[in-house]
Enzyme design. Structure first.
Site, PDB file in Angstrom:
ATOM      1  N   LYS A 114       0.824  -1.217   0.000  1.00 35.61           N
ATOM      2  CA  LYS A 114       0.000   0.000   0.000  1.00 35.61           C
ATOM      3  C   LYS A 114       0.856   1.263   0.000  1.00 35.61           C
ATOM      4  O   LYS A 114       0.480   2.258  -0.605  1.00 35.61           O
ATOM      5  CB  LYS A 114      -0.975   0.011   1.186  1.00 35.61           C
ATOM      6  CG  LYS A 114      -2.073  -1.039   1.035  1.00 35.61           C
ATOM      7  CD  LYS A 114      -3.260  -0.795   1.931  1.00 35.61           C
ATOM      8  CE  LYS A 114      -4.328  -1.835   1.649  1.00 35.61           C
ATOM      9  NZ  LYS A 114      -5.544  -1.655   2.417  1.00 35.61           N
ATOM     10  N   LYS A 197      -5.137  -9.621  -5.924  1.00 37.53           N
ATOM     11  CA  LYS A 197      -6.292  -9.962  -5.092  1.00 37.53           C
ATOM     12  C   LYS A 197      -7.460  -9.021  -5.413  1.00 37.53           C
ATOM     13  O   LYS A 197      -7.253  -7.834  -5.680  1.00 37.53           O
ATOM     14  CB  LYS A 197      -5.820  -9.827  -3.640  1.00 37.53           C
ATOM     15  CG  LYS A 197      -6.803  -9.460  -2.598  1.00 37.53           C
ATOM     16  CD  LYS A 197      -6.098  -9.274  -1.256  1.00 37.53           C
ATOM     17  CE  LYS A 197      -6.334  -7.896  -0.682  1.00 37.53           C
ATOM     18  NZ  LYS A 197      -7.466  -7.722   0.195  1.00 37.53           N
ATOM     19  N   LYS A 200     -11.042  -3.790  -2.432  1.00 40.49           N
ATOM     20  CA  LYS A 200     -11.902  -2.611  -2.399  1.00 40.49           C
ATOM     21  C   LYS A 200     -11.195  -1.424  -3.009  1.00 40.49           C
ATOM     22  O   LYS A 200     -11.817  -0.553  -3.577  1.00 40.49           O
ATOM     23  CB  LYS A 200     -12.213  -2.251  -0.942  1.00 40.49           C
ATOM     24  CG  LYS A 200     -13.301  -3.062  -0.362  1.00 40.49           C
ATOM     25  CD  LYS A 200     -13.786  -2.387   0.909  1.00 40.49           C
ATOM     26  CE  LYS A 200     -13.649  -3.323   2.058  1.00 40.49           C
ATOM     27  NZ  LYS A 200     -12.521  -3.033   2.924  1.00 40.49           N
TER      28      LYS A 200
HETATM   29  P1  ATP Z   1      -8.601  -3.023   0.811  1.00 45.17           P
HETATM   30  O1  ATP Z   1      -8.454  -3.429  -0.589  1.00 45.17           O
HETATM   31  O2  ATP Z   1      -9.147  -1.631   0.996  1.00 45.17           O
HETATM   32  O3  ATP Z   1      -7.407  -3.342   1.664  1.00 45.17           O
HETATM   33  P2  ATP Z   1     -10.052  -5.405   1.207  1.00 45.17           P
HETATM   34  O4  ATP Z   1     -10.881  -5.577   0.008  1.00 45.17           O
HETATM   35  O5  ATP Z   1      -8.818  -6.210   1.354  1.00 45.17           O
HETATM   36  O6  ATP Z   1      -9.752  -3.883   1.405  1.00 45.17           O
HETATM   37  P3  ATP Z   1     -10.738  -5.617   4.010  1.00 45.17           P
HETATM   38  O7  ATP Z   1     -11.700  -4.768   4.723  1.00 45.17           O
HETATM   39  O8  ATP Z   1      -9.317  -5.251   4.203  1.00 45.17           O
HETATM   40  O9  ATP Z   1     -11.020  -5.642   2.443  1.00 45.17           O
HETATM   41  O10 ATP Z   1     -10.994  -7.133   4.347  1.00 45.17           O
HETATM   42  C1  ATP Z   1     -12.125  -7.656   5.016  1.00 45.17           C
HETATM   43  C2  ATP Z   1     -12.057  -9.158   5.040  1.00 45.17           C
HETATM   44  O11 ATP Z   1     -12.194  -9.675   3.708  1.00 45.17           O
HETATM   45  C3  ATP Z   1     -10.738  -9.727   5.567  1.00 45.17           C
HETATM   46  O12 ATP Z   1     -10.996 -10.877   6.328  1.00 45.17           O
HETATM   47  C4  ATP Z   1      -9.980 -10.077   4.334  1.00 45.17           C
HETATM   48  O13 ATP Z   1      -9.035 -11.098   4.558  1.00 45.17           O
HETATM   49  C5  ATP Z   1     -11.111 -10.559   3.423  1.00 45.17           C
HETATM   50  N1  ATP Z   1     -10.749 -10.367   2.014  1.00 45.17           N
HETATM   51  C6  ATP Z   1     -10.435  -9.197   1.411  1.00 45.17           C
HETATM   52  N2  ATP Z   1     -10.168  -9.393   0.118  1.00 45.17           N
HETATM   53  C7  ATP Z   1     -10.320 -10.712  -0.114  1.00 45.17           C
HETATM   54  C8  ATP Z   1     -10.193 -11.529  -1.271  1.00 45.17           C
HETATM   55  N3  ATP Z   1      -9.857 -11.018  -2.429  1.00 45.17           N
HETATM   56  N4  ATP Z   1     -10.437 -12.852  -1.160  1.00 45.17           N
HETATM   57  C9  ATP Z   1     -10.797 -13.382   0.035  1.00 45.17           C
HETATM   58  N5  ATP Z   1     -10.931 -12.678   1.165  1.00 45.17           N
HETATM   59  C10 ATP Z   1     -10.694 -11.352   1.096  1.00 45.17           C
END
Ligand code: ATP
Ligand code: LTN
Length: 330
Positions: A114, A197, A200
């Site tokens: 990040k 991955k 968001k």
């Molecule tokens: P950002 O991209 O803003 O870091 P994020 O999409 O990773 O956000 P988080 O709020 O950080 O979302 O994650 C919430 C939950 O969703 C965590 O348990 C994380 O491990 C899970 N998660 C996030 N992205 C994935 C993914 N691509 N596949 C499976 N689990 C995910």
């Protein structure tokens, strides 16, 4: 709820919740809800480690709350609340900051990824300290289990290290928590770039299926999802795109990848994607509809979150006090 092990987990209100969040985390939370004493948090203090527009953040916090309820989290069974409304999270984070080491935080891959985007020197101190706040979230409730996606494994390891170190320095205080990471769905990849991955903070919405996307948007995104060369619907390391789509299929319907491969033998990518789109639409439609209905009544959402915060504060307070006492701050 007494006698059950505690579970803690959270999602950041930093953007649109997506299929990765659902399959990797939320779906599992719902399925274990009756087995544990659960704390499901909206980690708004984590969201501000990257710049957020206050107006948007306010709305996103409610959206996460609505999605939590829409997927089936029940405030009668789980404590649902906002991190910033329980001051113990920030207070324990400070204590743990004095136990964590700069070297450890510098090794966190999420920070490196990040921070890289805007240059490490320009990253906020909050982004650097993110894993310590996460450790505080979990240890503040003496949670036993933390259901998360694969990307959080390293942060969980640090949480365990900090708990052990604190206990070693000051005496038994914290439970050393265990990660709970699913076999299927724990790492959903971006549709437009299956080596990244699904996230968001993805630069293009084409990469993720938002839980609030309508059926036509879902269909279009899956139709346009990147595919590999060849035509066979088979998971393999040199075919990251179809492997990812198969994983989404399997996690959504709760079946194993080999069964689905067998079903699509000789049928090609087109037929597979068409069916996948319908399966995802079917899975998400009730969630979307319920979430929008809940968002029509923001006051009720706010009340649920406030009632959750109150319960969370009661559980957190004695644990924070015991950490203070152990450190000589009583
Ligand atoms: P950002 O991209 O803003 O870091 P994020 O999409 O990773 O956000 P988080 O709020 O950080 O979302 O994650 C919430 C939950 O969703 C965590 O348990 C994380 O491990 C899970 N998660 C996030 N992205 C994935 C993914 N691509 N596949 C499976 N689990 C995910
Ligand atoms: N860092 C997590 C969100 C998070 C979390 C937590 C998850 C913050 N605090 C405590 C589990 C337990 C993420 O998913 N990016």
């Amino acid at each position: 709820m007494q006698g059950k092990q505690r579970v803690f987990s959270g999602v950041q209100p930093s953007g649109n919740l997506h299929l990765g969040n659902y399959l990797g985390a939320l779906k599992n939370w719902v399925s274990i809800q009756d087995l544990y004493e659960n704390y499901f948090c909206i980690v708004d203090l984590h969201a501000i480690t990257l710049p957020q527009d206050p107006k948007v953040l306010r709305q996103k916090i409610r959206e996460v709350a609505a999605v939590y309820l829409a997927v089936g989290l029940d405030p009668g069974k789980s404590v649902i609340f906002r991190q910033s409304r329980v001051s113990g999270h920030a207070e324990l984070a400070w204590l743990l900051n004095c136990v964590a080491k700069v070297g450890e935080l510098s090794r966190m891959t999420q920070f490196k990824d990040k921070a890289q985007k805007g240059g490490a020197e320009a990253a906020s101190v909050g982004l650097y300290d993110y894993p310590v706040l996460m450790a505080a979230d979990i240890l503040l409730y003496n949670a036993h289990l933390v259901p998360v996606g694969e990307d959080q494994r390293q942060h969980l390891e640090l949480t365990r290290t900090l708990a052990r170190r604190f206990n070693g320095l000051y005496g038994e205080t914290f439970i050393v928590p265990e990660p709970m990471i699913l076999e299927v769905g724990a790492r959903v990849m971006a549709l437009d770039e299956p080596t990244n991955k699904m996230s968001k903070s993805s630069p293009t919405p084409a990469g993720y299926i938002a839980l609030l996307d309508g059926p036509d948007v879902v269909r279009r995104k899956i139709r346009r999802a990147k595919t590999d060369s060849g035509t066979e619907v088979i998971a393999s390391p040199d075919k990251p795109a179809i492997t990812n789509l198969l994983g989404i299929y399997a996690a959504t319907v709760g079946r194993l990848v080999p069964e689905i491969e067998a079903e699509y033998e000789g049928k090609g990518y087109g037929a597979f994607k068409k069916d996948l789109a319908e399966i995802v639409v079917e899975g998400l439609s009730p969630v979307r509809e319920k979430a929008y209905a809940l968002l029509n009544n923001p006051r009720e959402l706010d009340e649920i979150l406030e009632a959750g915060a109150q319960r969370a504060r009661e559980v957190a307070r004695p644990i924070l006090h015991s950490a203070w006492t152990k450190m000589g701050l009583d």
